[in-house]
Design a protein around this motif. Structure first.
Motif, PDB file in Angstrom:
ATOM      1  N   THR A  21       0.843  -1.182   0.000  1.00 14.11           N
ATOM      2  CA  THR A  21       0.000   0.000   0.000  1.00 14.11           C
ATOM      3  C   THR A  21       0.882   1.236   0.000  1.00 14.11           C
ATOM      4  OG1 THR A  21      -0.110  -0.005   2.408  1.00 14.11           O
ATOM      5  CG2 THR A  21      -1.891  -1.124   1.230  1.00 14.11           C
ATOM      6  N   VAL A  22       0.332   2.325  -0.489  1.00 19.62           N
ATOM      7  CA  VAL A  22       1.057   3.587  -0.526  1.00 19.62           C
ATOM      8  C   VAL A  22       1.413   3.975   0.896  1.00 19.62           C
ATOM      9  CG1 VAL A  22       0.891   6.032  -1.121  1.00 19.62           C
ATOM     10  CG2 VAL A  22      -0.086   4.314  -2.635  1.00 19.62           C
ATOM     11  N   PRO A  28      14.561  -4.273   3.107  1.00 19.64           N
ATOM     12  CA  PRO A  28      15.211  -5.027   2.036  1.00 19.64           C
ATOM     13  C   PRO A  28      14.996  -6.525   2.235  1.00 19.64           C
ATOM     14  CG  PRO A  28      16.667  -3.312   2.833  1.00 19.64           C
ATOM     15  CD  PRO A  28      15.490  -3.350   3.764  1.00 19.64           C
ATOM     16  N   GLY A  29      14.616  -7.199   1.183  1.00 23.65           N
ATOM     17  CA  GLY A  29      14.388  -8.645   1.236  1.00 23.65           C
ATOM     18  C   GLY A  29      13.008  -9.049   1.720  1.00 23.65           C
ATOM     19  N   GLN A  30      12.181  -8.101   2.088  1.00 19.19           N
ATOM     20  CA  GLN A  30      10.855  -8.412   2.627  1.00 19.19           C
ATOM     21  C   GLN A  30      10.000  -9.208   1.652  1.00 19.19           C
ATOM     22  OE1 GLN A  30       8.746  -4.901   3.839  1.00 19.19           O
ATOM     23  NE2 GLN A  30       6.803  -5.936   4.056  1.00 19.19           N
ATOM     24  N   CYS A  62       9.864  -8.558 -15.040  1.00 20.20           N
ATOM     25  CA  CYS A  62       9.041  -7.937 -13.974  1.00 20.20           C
ATOM     26  C   CYS A  62       8.198  -6.755 -14.447  1.00 20.20           C
ATOM     27  CB  CYS A  62       9.930  -7.494 -12.819  1.00 20.20           C
ATOM     28  SG  CYS A  62      10.982  -8.785 -12.159  1.00 20.20           S
ATOM     29  N   PRO A  63       7.477  -6.878 -15.553  1.00 19.34           N
ATOM     30  CA  PRO A  63       6.703  -5.730 -16.033  1.00 19.34           C
ATOM     31  C   PRO A  63       5.584  -5.304 -15.081  1.00 19.34           C
ATOM     32  CG  PRO A  63       6.110  -7.683 -17.274  1.00 19.34           C
ATOM     33  CD  PRO A  63       7.295  -8.049 -16.408  1.00 19.34           C
ATOM     34  N   ASP A  64       4.986  -6.250 -14.357  1.00 18.40           N
ATOM     35  CA  ASP A  64       3.887  -5.901 -13.448  1.00 18.40           C
ATOM     36  C   ASP A  64       4.379  -5.080 -12.257  1.00 18.40           C
ATOM     37  OD1 ASP A  64       2.124  -7.248 -15.091  1.00 18.40           O
ATOM     38  OD2 ASP A  64       2.261  -9.107 -13.947  1.00 18.40           O
ATOM     39  N   THR A  65       5.456  -5.544 -11.622  1.00 14.87           N
ATOM     40  CA  THR A  65       5.950  -4.797 -10.461  1.00 14.87           C
ATOM     41  C   THR A  65       6.557  -3.462 -10.891  1.00 14.87           C
ATOM     42  OG1 THR A  65       8.078  -5.959 -10.516  1.00 14.87           O
ATOM     43  CG2 THR A  65       6.358  -6.848  -9.056  1.00 14.87           C
ATOM     44  N   LYS A  66       7.123  -3.433 -12.083  1.00 12.60           N
ATOM     45  CA  LYS A  66       7.679  -2.171 -12.599  1.00 12.60           C
ATOM     46  C   LYS A  66       6.554  -1.158 -12.826  1.00 12.60           C
ATOM     47  CE  LYS A  66      10.482  -0.383 -16.396  1.00 12.60           C
ATOM     48  NZ  LYS A  66      11.207  -0.725 -17.621  1.00 12.60           N
ATOM     49  N   ARG A  67       5.459  -1.615 -13.416  1.00 10.86           N
ATOM     50  CA  ARG A  67       4.322  -0.724 -13.674  1.00 10.86           C
ATOM     51  C   ARG A  67       3.735  -0.210 -12.367  1.00 10.86           C
ATOM     52  NH1 ARG A  67      -0.327  -2.226 -13.072  1.00 10.86           N
ATOM     53  NH2 ARG A  67       0.018  -4.411 -13.572  1.00 10.86           N
ATOM     54  N   GLU A  68       3.545  -1.112 -11.399  1.00 12.32           N
ATOM     55  CA  GLU A  68       3.001  -0.705 -10.102  1.00 12.32           C
ATOM     56  C   GLU A  68       3.908   0.319  -9.426  1.00 12.32           C
ATOM     57  OE1 GLU A  68       2.763  -4.418  -8.083  1.00 12.32           O
ATOM     58  OE2 GLU A  68       0.816  -4.946  -8.949  1.00 12.32           O
ATOM     59  N   ARG A  69       5.204   0.068  -9.456  1.00 13.49           N
ATOM     60  CA  ARG A  69       6.172   0.992  -8.863  1.00 13.49           C
ATOM     61  C   ARG A  69       6.114   2.352  -9.524  1.00 13.49           C
ATOM     62  NH1 ARG A  69      12.020   0.460 -10.946  1.00 13.49           N
ATOM     63  NH2 ARG A  69      10.816   1.347 -12.643  1.00 13.49           N
ATOM     64  N   ASP A  70       6.141   2.356 -10.854  1.00  9.90           N
ATOM     65  CA  ASP A  70       6.130   3.617 -11.594  1.00  9.90           C
ATOM     66  C   ASP A  70       4.850   4.407 -11.355  1.00  9.90           C
ATOM     67  OD1 ASP A  70       8.609   2.903 -12.544  1.00  9.90           O
ATOM     68  OD2 ASP A  70       7.915   2.395 -14.561  1.00  9.90           O
ATOM     69  N   GLU A  71       3.713   3.721 -11.355  1.00 11.08           N
ATOM     70  CA  GLU A  71       2.442   4.412 -11.115  1.00 11.08           C
ATOM     71  C   GLU A  71       2.404   5.019  -9.722  1.00 11.08           C
ATOM     72  OE1 GLU A  71      -0.628   1.540 -11.908  1.00 11.08           O
ATOM     73  OE2 GLU A  71      -0.377   1.699 -14.079  1.00 11.08           O
ATOM     74  N   CYS A  72       2.901   4.289  -8.733  1.00  9.62           N
ATOM     75  CA  CYS A  72       2.908   4.797  -7.365  1.00  9.62           C
ATOM     76  C   CYS A  72       3.814   6.019  -7.253  1.00  9.62           C
ATOM     77  CB  CYS A  72       3.372   3.711  -6.398  1.00  9.62           C
ATOM     78  SG  CYS A  72       3.357   4.240  -4.671  1.00  9.62           S
ATOM     79  N   VAL A  73       5.014   5.938  -7.816  1.00  6.23           N
ATOM     80  CA  VAL A  73       5.962   7.050  -7.722  1.00  6.23           C
ATOM     81  C   VAL A  73       5.409   8.284  -8.422  1.00  6.23           C
ATOM     82  CG1 VAL A  73       8.255   7.845  -8.446  1.00  6.23           C
ATOM     83  CG2 VAL A  73       7.990   5.587  -7.405  1.00  6.23           C
ATOM     84  N   LEU A  74       4.806   8.105  -9.580  1.00  9.18           N
ATOM     85  CA  LEU A  74       4.242   9.259 -10.300  1.00  9.18           C
ATOM     86  C   LEU A  74       3.091   9.903  -9.535  1.00  9.18           C
ATOM     87  CD1 LEU A  74       4.267   7.995 -13.985  1.00  9.18           C
ATOM     88  CD2 LEU A  74       5.636   9.844 -13.021  1.00  9.18           C
ATOM     89  N   ALA A  75       2.259   9.089  -8.908  1.00  8.69           N
ATOM     90  CA  ALA A  75       1.086   9.621  -8.218  1.00  8.69           C
ATOM     91  C   ALA A  75       1.395  10.115  -6.803  1.00  8.69           C
ATOM     92  CB  ALA A  75      -0.003   8.550  -8.158  1.00  8.69           C
ATOM     93  N   ASN A  76       2.386   9.486  -6.127  1.00  9.56           N
ATOM     94  CA  ASN A  76       2.570   9.747  -4.703  1.00  9.56           C
ATOM     95  C   ASN A  76       3.961  10.189  -4.293  1.00  9.56           C
ATOM     96  OD1 ASN A  76      -0.146   8.654  -3.981  1.00  9.56           O
ATOM     97  ND2 ASN A  76       0.755   6.818  -4.855  1.00  9.56           N
ATOM     98  N   PHE A  84       6.492  -0.629  -2.834  1.00 10.81           N
ATOM     99  CA  PHE A  84       6.430  -0.963  -4.266  1.00 10.81           C
ATOM    100  C   PHE A  84       7.839  -1.087  -4.844  1.00 10.81           C
ATOM    101  CE2 PHE A  84       2.279   0.860  -3.458  1.00 10.81           C
ATOM    102  CZ  PHE A  84       1.434   0.044  -4.180  1.00 10.81           C
ATOM    103  N   ILE A  85       8.726  -0.218  -4.423  1.00 10.26           N
ATOM    104  CA  ILE A  85      10.110  -0.247  -4.903  1.00 10.26           C
ATOM    105  C   ILE A  85      10.795  -1.519  -4.440  1.00 10.26           C
ATOM    106  CG2 ILE A  85      12.352   0.898  -4.706  1.00 10.26           C
ATOM    107  CD1 ILE A  85      10.695   3.590  -4.519  1.00 10.26           C
ATOM    108  N   GLU A  86      10.644  -1.881  -3.162  1.00  9.99           N
ATOM    109  CA  GLU A  86      11.268  -3.101  -2.642  1.00  9.99           C
ATOM    110  C   GLU A  86      10.694  -4.354  -3.295  1.00  9.99           C
ATOM    111  OE1 GLU A  86      13.977  -3.606  -0.870  1.00  9.99           O
ATOM    112  OE2 GLU A  86      14.226  -1.433  -0.892  1.00  9.99           O
ATOM    113  N   ARG A  87       9.418  -4.353  -3.586  1.00  9.88           N
ATOM    114  CA  ARG A  87       8.797  -5.509  -4.244  1.00  9.88           C
ATOM    115  C   ARG A  87       9.369  -5.689  -5.652  1.00  9.88           C
ATOM    116  NH1 ARG A  87       3.607  -6.671  -6.848  1.00  9.88           N
ATOM    117  NH2 ARG A  87       3.158  -8.849  -6.450  1.00  9.88           N
ATOM    118  N   HIS A  88       9.571  -4.581  -6.378  1.00  7.83           N
ATOM    119  CA  HIS A  88      10.156  -4.667  -7.719  1.00  7.83           C
ATOM    120  C   HIS A  88      11.602  -5.149  -7.631  1.00  7.83           C
ATOM    121  CE1 HIS A  88      10.762  -3.984 -11.935  1.00  7.83           C
ATOM    122  NE2 HIS A  88      11.696  -3.079 -11.713  1.00  7.83           N
TER     123      HIS A  88
END
Length: 100
Positions: A21-22, A28-30, A62-76, A84-88
């Motif tokens: 979640t935002v 690291p490693g979570q 990893c296109p899905d985690t990359k997209r989620e990360r990018d969308e979160c960073v752009l919006a928040n 999101f960054i650690e998951r990617h």
């Protein structure tokens, strides 16, 4: 002959990991356990390769985690998207990369 099924019942699938979640804190490693190892080793150039000899590129995995990360960073903003960054990064590690 009753109403018994002819095939055995399947065990329920394990629950999917909760999506980050935002604003969630991350360590690291979570998320490493969420992604299975995709690479089998490294080629003579030091690049990670899969079981069929395919060379992985960090831009294409990893296109899905990359997209989620990018969308979160752009919006928040990056400071609010650590999970999101650690998951990617965990996904990239599963392909043999060492993200910083």
């Amino acid at each position: 002959m009753g109403n018994t099924p002819s095939t055995p019942a399947r065990a329920p699938a394990p629950p999917a990991p909760a999506a980050p979640t935002v604003g969630a804190k991350a360590t690291p490693g979570q998320y490493d356990a969420e992604f299975t190892k995709q690479f089998t080793g490294y080629n003579q150039d030091g690049k990670p390769v899969g079981s069929e000899g395919q060379v992985f590129k960090p831009c294409c995995v990893c296109p899905d985690t990359k997209r989620e990360r990018d969308e979160c960073v752009l919006a928040n903003g990056e400071e609010n998207c650590a999970a999101f960054i650690e998951r990617h990064k965990a996904c990239l590690r599963s392909y043999g990369f060492s993200p910083k």
